[in-house]
Design an enzyme around this catalytic site. Structure first.
Site, PDB file in Angstrom:
ATOM      1  N   LYS A 152       7.537   8.702   4.743  1.00 44.94           N
ATOM      2  CA  LYS A 152       6.351   7.796   5.339  1.00 44.94           C
ATOM      3  C   LYS A 152       6.194   8.738   6.508  1.00 44.94           C
ATOM      4  O   LYS A 152       6.909   8.318   7.535  1.00 44.94           O
ATOM      5  CB  LYS A 152       6.317   6.571   5.243  1.00 44.94           C
ATOM      6  CG  LYS A 152       5.145   5.771   4.487  1.00 44.94           C
ATOM      7  CD  LYS A 152       5.289   4.504   4.697  1.00 44.94           C
ATOM      8  CE  LYS A 152       3.909   3.719   4.080  1.00 44.94           C
ATOM      9  NZ  LYS A 152       4.025   2.380   4.498  1.00 44.94           N
TER      10      LYS A 152
HETATM   11  C1  E4P Z   1       1.715   0.400   3.087  1.00 35.96           C
HETATM   12  O1  E4P Z   1       2.094   1.538   2.867  1.00 35.96           O
HETATM   13  C2  E4P Z   1       1.348  -0.345   4.228  1.00 35.96           C
HETATM   14  O2  E4P Z   1       2.481  -0.240   5.102  1.00 35.96           O
HETATM   15  C3  E4P Z   1       1.023  -1.838   4.132  1.00 35.96           C
HETATM   16  O3  E4P Z   1       0.053  -1.923   2.812  1.00 35.96           O
HETATM   17  C4  E4P Z   1       0.163  -2.049   5.414  1.00 35.96           C
HETATM   18  O4  E4P Z   1      -0.326  -3.440   5.162  1.00 35.96           O
HETATM   19  P1  E4P Z   1      -0.749  -4.498   6.207  1.00 35.96           P
HETATM   20  O5  E4P Z   1      -1.995  -3.832   6.848  1.00 35.96           O
HETATM   21  O6  E4P Z   1      -0.988  -5.882   5.483  1.00 35.96           O
HETATM   22  O7  E4P Z   1       0.001  -4.602   7.265  1.00 35.96           O
END
Ligand code: E4P
Length: 217
Positions: free
Chosen positions: A83
């Site tokens: 990521k």
């Molecule tokens: C996924 O890849 C993200 O890190 C995650 O969905 C972020 O979610 P949030 O906005 O609830 O922190």
């Protein structure tokens, strides 16, 4: 649309994996920090339950340090997806990593242009943050629709992960908008199962059966 779990909590992973619906997993530094678990320990356990793509995020701020993080994280498993944040440095890192065959997930995507740049530089996945877009009064669902349209129109192979999911409705909206994947928090998986009419129906079946006096099936 495939369903991923968005967590670093091992109990949550075990439970949702037992439902037979889990195609992959996403984490981020905030989720891992919440569990106070070293990545090596987390991965040793999580790999028992997640055979599909498992996203781990780099912490470096320059392209070189992101690449270094990526090479380290990849050692945790063949299914590890790197990521990377959608920044200029993230794009530079993506160019190198995609040429080396790394699977990548470009995160913190808030516009169709960011998704287009990620796709052009070879991203395997893009993660538009639906809930955080809704938080600022814009429409997360519309962002997913726009990215889908662009990727289809220009036959871009990058897959769309609807992320930052905040409600069961967000999951349905992501599916209707054509997201390839939704990454869903544990609590929302629970809400997707629940329906008051299912509970009412089950109670009635039980009551009718009890009244019948029939023994066993
Ligand atoms: C996924 O890849 C993200 O890190 C995650 O969905 C972020 O979610 P949030 O906005 O609830 O922190």
């Amino acid at each position: 649309m495939e369903l991923y779990l968005d967590t670093a909590n091992l109990e949550e992973i075990k439970e949702i994996a037992s439902w037979g619906v889990l195609a992959g997993l996403t984490t981020n530094p905030s989720l891992l920090a919440k569990e106070k678990i070293p990545v090596a320990v987390f991965m040793r356990e999580a790999e028992n339950y997640v055979t599909g793509p498992l996203s781990l995020e780099v912490l470096g701020e320059t392209a070189d340090s992101m690449i270094e993080d990526a090479r380290h994280l990849k050692k945790y498993g063949d299914n590890v997806v790197i990521k990377l944040p959608l920044t200029e440095e993230g794009l530079k890192a993506l160019k190198v990593l995609s040429a080396e065959g790394f699977q990548t997930n470009l995160t913190l995507i808030f516009s169709a242009n960011q998704a287009l740049l990620a796709a052009k530089a070879g991203a395997t996945y893009v993660s538009p943050f639906v809930g955080r877009v809704d938080d600022i009064g814009a429409e997360g669902k519309a962002l997913v629709e726009e990215i889908k349209l662009i990727f289809q129109q220009y036959q871009l192979k990058t897959k769309i992960i609807a992320a930052s999911i905040r409600s069961a409705r967000d999951v349905t909206d992501a599916a209707v908008a054509g997201a390839d994947i939704a990454t869903i928090p544990y609590g929302i998986f629970k809400k997707m199962v629940a329906h008051p009419l299912t509970d009412v129906g089950l109670e009635k079946f039980k009551a009718d059966w009890a009244k019948s006096g029939i023994q066993g099936l």
